[in-house]
Write an enzyme that holds these catalytic residues in place. Sequence first.
Site: not given
Length: 461
Positions: A431-433
């Site tokens: 998850d790039h968040r």
Amino acid sequence: MKQEFRLPDLGEGLTEAEIVQWLVAEGDTVTLNQTLAEVETAKAIVELPSPHAGVITALHAAAGDVVLVGSPLVGFEIEGAEDPVPAASPAAGSAASAEDGSGPNLVGYGAAPSTGRPMRRARRSAAAVATADVDVRVAAPHDAIDETPAVPEQHERPRSTPPVRAYAKGHGVDLALVAAALGDRVITRADVDTYRERVAQRSIGAATAPPSVAVAPTTTARPVMAGERSTTRIPIRGVRKHTAEAMVQSAFTAPHVTTFHTLDVTATTELIASLRASAAPDAPRIGVLTVVAKAVCLALAHYPGLNARWDGEAGEIVQQHFVDLGIAAATERGLIVPIIRDAERMTLGGLAAAVAELTRTARSGKTAPADLTGGTFSLTNIGVFGIDAGTPILPPGQTGILALGAVRRLPWEYKGEIALRDVMTLSLSFDHRIVDGAEGAQFLKAVADVLQEPGRAMLLA
């Protein structure tokens, strides 16, 4: 005293369940906790125990019906107890039932009924049953099998285990027809395969000649004539429905990034061979998946972002200082991801035993719903299908999932020369968040370092 038993919440907020098989009938006397039925939720096949001891007066759903949580399921007559004062609501009725001597002990019993009506599939006549559930891939009407006797109306379901029922259901085979051919004994998976082979063999001649007996109309399947363009409709329910909803939610909620790393794992395969050679006969079998699981647990301690979750409502990233490791398992009912709790505390042998038990339970269809939720990181072994790499989708609520590719013997640079080595590719989606590219790459490198040189595990521990 008359008592209605409503379908309870079977755990994790599930809203409905399909009746797979009744194990009792109206008029039967049952004991407390005797299994009444097997029901299939979106996650698992569950045995439903009786909350009362008494006589069954009514079964409010048939096998194959989808029943909402809180809907009436079974009527009881409980001996030696007076009829209660009518309750003003289902919740009140549940409270009253909990006070009698044979009160329920089910998770979520007495849940308020869901709004709406239970979803029921169309009932079929005995003639339709005898012709409907054909394996559409072999395109043969059951009437073409002249040695198959007609199926009389039955009050009991064919005798088989949940995995066999799921297998037959997945291949379009009606167990009532198999039972009619076999007689009164437990149906096995081999029996289902034998029946399918017989249908396939008969279909060669049946596809070009009219059947000797007219085929009853059915909405499930029909004979396919030679050269005809056809389609098959498969209901979306159970595990497949749950998986689809979860994957759509994950794909459109968490921005996925996948990074790949191909590496030499010869040292790991040699270690596994050595451990197996010296292991006791009854010791858990250690494999590449087990070693990768251990490497992941070690690496997560140094890269906690991969073991975190996004709490949008609170505006926080929650780092979890424990590893509940999900292991993707392909079963006859679809893809499920059972969880190994506190995996970071386990030895290599402990992980091997946990993986073996998880696999056995998943294949038997007995994984509990509670064991399919709450993971913090997941593994999926696509290498068993001969696949090298892919882009796995994150299970909802997780930040990382690692796919293991096939281990292949390939020419590889080793100590300045070309040699045949065991090589595999790891595919990490995150998850790039929560995790940036650098941290994702560093985590993947840490896992790879352990697999390339298992002795590095002592440095990470």
